[in-house]
Design a protein around this motif. Structure first.
Motif, PDB file in Angstrom:
ATOM      1  N   VAL A 167      55.054  48.490  39.717  1.00 22.07           N
ATOM      2  CA  VAL A 167      54.650  47.970  41.020  1.00 22.07           C
ATOM      3  C   VAL A 167      55.722  48.302  42.069  1.00 22.07           C
ATOM      4  O   VAL A 167      55.412  48.585  43.222  1.00 22.07           O
ATOM      5  N   GLU A 168      56.986  48.309  41.626  1.00 27.19           N
ATOM      6  CA  GLU A 168      58.098  48.607  42.551  1.00 27.19           C
ATOM      7  C   GLU A 168      57.941  50.009  43.170  1.00 27.19           C
ATOM      8  O   GLU A 168      58.337  50.236  44.315  1.00 27.19           O
ATOM      9  N   ASP A 169      57.364  50.935  42.412  1.00 27.45           N
ATOM     10  CA  ASP A 169      57.195  52.296  42.934  1.00 27.45           C
ATOM     11  C   ASP A 169      56.242  52.353  44.132  1.00 27.45           C
ATOM     12  O   ASP A 169      56.192  53.358  44.849  1.00 27.45           O
ATOM     13  N   LEU A 170      55.457  51.293  44.306  1.00 24.24           N
ATOM     14  CA  LEU A 170      54.545  51.260  45.458  1.00 24.24           C
ATOM     15  C   LEU A 170      55.283  50.843  46.728  1.00 24.24           C
ATOM     16  O   LEU A 170      54.824  51.103  47.839  1.00 24.24           O
ATOM     17  N   ASN A 171      56.444  50.191  46.537  1.00 22.56           N
ATOM     18  CA  ASN A 171      57.188  49.666  47.672  1.00 22.56           C
ATOM     19  C   ASN A 171      57.651  50.800  48.589  1.00 22.56           C
ATOM     20  O   ASN A 171      58.362  51.706  48.158  1.00 22.56           O
ATOM     21  N   GLY A 172      57.208  50.745  49.830  1.00 25.30           N
ATOM     22  CA  GLY A 172      57.594  51.770  50.796  1.00 25.30           C
ATOM     23  C   GLY A 172      56.817  53.073  50.682  1.00 25.30           C
ATOM     24  O   GLY A 172      57.032  54.005  51.460  1.00 25.30           O
ATOM     25  N   LEU A 173      55.915  53.148  49.726  1.00 21.98           N
ATOM     26  CA  LEU A 173      55.124  54.377  49.552  1.00 21.98           C
ATOM     27  C   LEU A 173      54.266  54.647  50.788  1.00 21.98           C
ATOM     28  O   LEU A 173      53.475  53.806  51.209  1.00 21.98           O
ATOM     29  N   ILE A 306      47.666  48.090  38.001  1.00 22.29           N
ATOM     30  CA  ILE A 306      46.246  47.753  38.188  1.00 22.29           C
ATOM     31  C   ILE A 306      46.096  46.236  38.358  1.00 22.29           C
ATOM     32  O   ILE A 306      45.379  45.760  39.256  1.00 22.29           O
ATOM     33  N   ALA A 307      46.792  45.472  37.510  1.00 25.98           N
ATOM     34  CA  ALA A 307      46.690  44.008  37.584  1.00 25.98           C
ATOM     35  C   ALA A 307      47.182  43.494  38.940  1.00 25.98           C
ATOM     36  O   ALA A 307      46.561  42.608  39.544  1.00 25.98           O
ATOM     37  N   ALA A 308      48.267  44.064  39.439  1.00 25.23           N
ATOM     38  CA  ALA A 308      48.809  43.630  40.734  1.00 25.23           C
ATOM     39  C   ALA A 308      47.858  43.998  41.873  1.00 25.23           C
ATOM     40  O   ALA A 308      47.638  43.209  42.802  1.00 25.23           O
ATOM     41  N   LEU A 309      47.281  45.186  41.799  1.00 30.05           N
ATOM     42  CA  LEU A 309      46.325  45.609  42.828  1.00 30.05           C
ATOM     43  C   LEU A 309      45.097  44.693  42.806  1.00 30.05           C
ATOM     44  O   LEU A 309      44.594  44.278  43.847  1.00 30.05           O
ATOM     45  N   LYS A 310      44.637  44.395  41.594  1.00 30.33           N
ATOM     46  CA  LYS A 310      43.454  43.542  41.442  1.00 30.33           C
ATOM     47  C   LYS A 310      43.727  42.145  42.015  1.00 30.33           C
ATOM     48  O   LYS A 310      42.874  41.573  42.695  1.00 30.33           O
ATOM     49  N   LYS A 311      44.918  41.624  41.752  1.00 30.79           N
ATOM     50  CA  LYS A 311      45.277  40.301  42.248  1.00 30.79           C
ATOM     51  C   LYS A 311      45.297  40.296  43.788  1.00 30.79           C
ATOM     52  O   LYS A 311      44.736  39.404  44.426  1.00 30.79           O
ATOM     53  N   ALA A 312      45.931  41.316  44.362  1.00 30.15           N
ATOM     54  CA  ALA A 312      45.993  41.416  45.830  1.00 30.15           C
ATOM     55  C   ALA A 312      44.582  41.534  46.412  1.00 30.15           C
ATOM     56  O   ALA A 312      44.252  40.922  47.440  1.00 30.15           O
ATOM     57  N   ASN A 313      43.736  42.307  45.736  1.00 28.54           N
ATOM     58  CA  ASN A 313      42.356  42.493  46.185  1.00 28.54           C
ATOM     59  C   ASN A 313      41.590  41.162  46.156  1.00 28.54           C
ATOM     60  O   ASN A 313      40.893  40.811  47.112  1.00 28.54           O
ATOM     61  N   ASP A 314      41.737  40.424  45.060  1.00 25.04           N
ATOM     62  CA  ASP A 314      41.046  39.133  44.940  1.00 25.04           C
ATOM     63  C   ASP A 314      41.477  38.178  46.052  1.00 25.04           C
ATOM     64  O   ASP A 314      40.646  37.452  46.620  1.00 25.04           O
ATOM     65  N   GLU A 315      42.763  38.183  46.366  1.00 27.73           N
ATOM     66  CA  GLU A 315      43.258  37.308  47.431  1.00 27.73           C
ATOM     67  C   GLU A 315      42.645  37.674  48.788  1.00 27.73           C
ATOM     68  O   GLU A 315      42.248  36.798  49.555  1.00 27.73           O
ATOM     69  N   LEU A 316      42.532  38.965  49.042  1.00 27.31           N
ATOM     70  CA  LEU A 316      41.932  39.400  50.308  1.00 27.31           C
ATOM     71  C   LEU A 316      40.455  39.016  50.373  1.00 27.31           C
ATOM     72  O   LEU A 316      39.941  38.660  51.443  1.00 27.31           O
ATOM     73  N   LEU A 317      39.764  39.077  49.240  1.00 28.58           N
ATOM     74  CA  LEU A 317      38.344  38.690  49.218  1.00 28.58           C
ATOM     75  C   LEU A 317      38.183  37.190  49.480  1.00 28.58           C
ATOM     76  O   LEU A 317      37.261  36.780  50.196  1.00 28.58           O
ATOM     77  N   VAL A 318      39.075  36.411  48.911  1.00 30.60           N
ATOM     78  CA  VAL A 318      39.028  34.961  49.157  1.00 30.60           C
ATOM     79  C   VAL A 318      39.216  34.678  50.648  1.00 30.60           C
ATOM     80  O   VAL A 318      38.487  33.879  51.245  1.00 30.60           O
TER      81      VAL A 318
END
Lengths: 359, 359
Positions: A167-173, A306-318
């Protein structure tokens, strides 16, 4: 007398003839519609549904329904299609629903959603799970009808110049990824941007961006990204992107019933055909990419990413559901349907594909 | 003189009117076709494509094309559809191509093949990979046109009363499984049989057979097998069973061009719709089965069993290809296409479904 009688008979015959001609002539009236595409000229698979639809409509109506297509090269307003069809400047459009989310937020839900349904599952939702009614509920207030316009199939997660191992590799990407998926990535520290298609290749080559997503092999091959980015990640953010036919409702209602049915059927079958053609074209183009550039590697994001992306996605849907009752209704409908149908997709096709891959 | 001139004008007007009426009347002529289904009355999803097609054809043609449907309850000849359409006793049929392999061996290849293509992949082959031409090559000598008639999606491997843990467990297994897949199982020592649908439940209950395959949840629920067999195995033998519309070619050629196009489009879209509806109905019915009988277990055949079945299948295909040049042409085309497109199915949908299942 005889002549008069004869004349009367002729008059009567002519009157009958006129009565017969009247509906026949009405039936022979030619209806001309104008359609605006979001796509430029010769835009691969995306250019096919509108053209196939127009051809089928003309053939099935024996020339009574003619549809003229303008590409974005002509009307110069790729993202003005919604407004132009709404205003009656064009009668129809071919585009994608999520392009209008800036104007009408709930249009977002009728193209594809991150971690959402595949093409087949989503057609199930549209036609048997209440999706069409919900879509019409969103478009009706604008005097528009929206119907499916063809599916790209699974979109790839994008072209990356370096591997993503955590997940850290996404930071600043810095990644070109528009829309809802961009918001998901932003929650994990990435910097999503949007860049005009014509500048994408150079931006990636020069390092202005580290990664980008476009479509999948069906549309990516012509862009040439495989020449400069070695990692092609599998998809999560657009699992079944459905394009859209838009129709001005007033114009549609003014057509005779048989032409309405012809138009609707021509759109539906052209959409399905694009879905199949996309799968075919991706297979063929992937083969060509891999043959020309054997070093291109297909990668899966690690499960924790994938799990982190899914979690962020679920939060945005809520958040989205909390902000608007109709958004909530649509999200609940999609989430419920996906849960029901994915169980079967997993038992059916996934189990089969996995058993053949193992072997 | 005046009268005569008037009469002449009327005659001229009537002649013009007649000339206008002639094509209009031809255009208004009603064409009636009769279609025979292989299925009995009210046969779930299988009954939908012919009815939807007929309704669309009538609506799009403004009543000029009317198709009357007889189920097998009426014509009493479920497996006589090929012959009846060939003879012109019926103009059309709705059935499945592999039912005719006893008459015309190469018809086998246009429904589904063990370890073959999924529904989406096979539509790719039909419409973009040369499949339609090959199918026409097989049907043309019989004065028939065959087009896709709707897909069941993945069929399940069947209902088993005991688990299959090894290739040895197939030895002596009495299973209802007709066709090519039955031959594959026979090579591994099983005893495939065919039993009339109405007797299947009792045969399984009484142990006359140890296992059976039918379709998948979409059609299996009504049969009740889940009440007496605890193991529901995932599929290998019919990964994308495509039904068939048959048309008498002479009759088709006698239709006006616009009605030909209407008929073809109505068949195509109804077939696609059944494919989506099957996926939907399987999801819904599986949910109902599992709710009513929570003990039903979904099982995968062990990899060694799949490998043995695949090997037996490959050997049978080699034999079939050696026996007939057209069979070889079809098998080569299917095998080559499947290899090309499966790579993409795996990178696209399989990777996505797996990533979501892990998570």
């Amino acid at each position: 007398m005889l002549k008069l009688t004869f004349a009367r008979k002729l008059i009567a015959a002519a009157a009958v003839a006129a009565a017969v001609i009247a509906p026949a002539q009405a039936a022979e009236k030619t209806y001309r519609l104008k359609l605006a595409e979001t796509w430029p000229t010769n835009f691969g698979v995306f250019s096919h549904p509108a053209r196939e639809m127009a051809q089928l409509a003309e053939q099935m109506s024996n020339g009574r329904l003619k549809i003229e297509i303008d590409t974005a090269n002509k009307h110069k307003s790729a993202f003005g299609v919604f407004d132009m069809v709404r205003a009656g400047q064009y009668d129809m459009g071919h585009s994608a629903s999520y392009y209008w989310k800036g104007k009408v937020p709930n249009t977002l839900f009728f193209t594809t959603m991150p971690f959402g349904m595949t093409a087949t599952e989503q057609y199930g939702w549209f036609y048997f799970g209440g999706g069409m009614d919900l879509m019409q509920k969103v478009y009706e207030p604008f005097g528009l009808i929206s119907v499916p316009g063809g599916n790209t199939g699974m979109q790839m997660g994008g072209w990356f110049r370096k591997e993503i191992n955590s997940v850290e590799d996404l930071n600043g990407l810095k990644m070109r990824i528009p829309g809802f998926a961009g918001e998901v990535l932003a929650k994990l520290g990435a910097s999503p941007t949007n860049i005009a298609p014509g500048e994408l290749y150079t931006s990636l080559e020069r390092g202005t961006i580290d990664a980008l997503e476009w479509v999948g092999p069906s549309m990516d091959l012509r862009m040439g990204f495989h020449k400069i980015a070695p990692y092609y990640y599998t998809g999560w953010h657009e699992p079944g992107t459905e394009l859209q036919f838009l129709i001005n409702k007033k114009k549609f209602d003014s057509l005779p019933e048989d032409l309405q049915k012809i138009l609707m059927t021509a759109m539906k079958v052209s959409a399905y055909n694009m879905t199949i053609e996309s799968h075919h074209a991706s297979a063929e183009n992937w083969f060509n990419m891999k043959t020309e550039f054997p070093d291109v590697q297909v990668k899966n994001f690690p499960p924790e990413v994938i799990a982190a992306l899914k979690k962020a996605n679920d939060e945005l849907l809520v958040e989205a559901a909390a902000a608007d009752p109709l958004a909530k209704e649509i999200i609940d409908s999609q989430t419920g349907y996906q849960k029901l149908i994915r169980v079967w997709t997993d038992i059916g096709e996934r189990a089969y594909l996995n058993s053949m891959a193992e072997e």
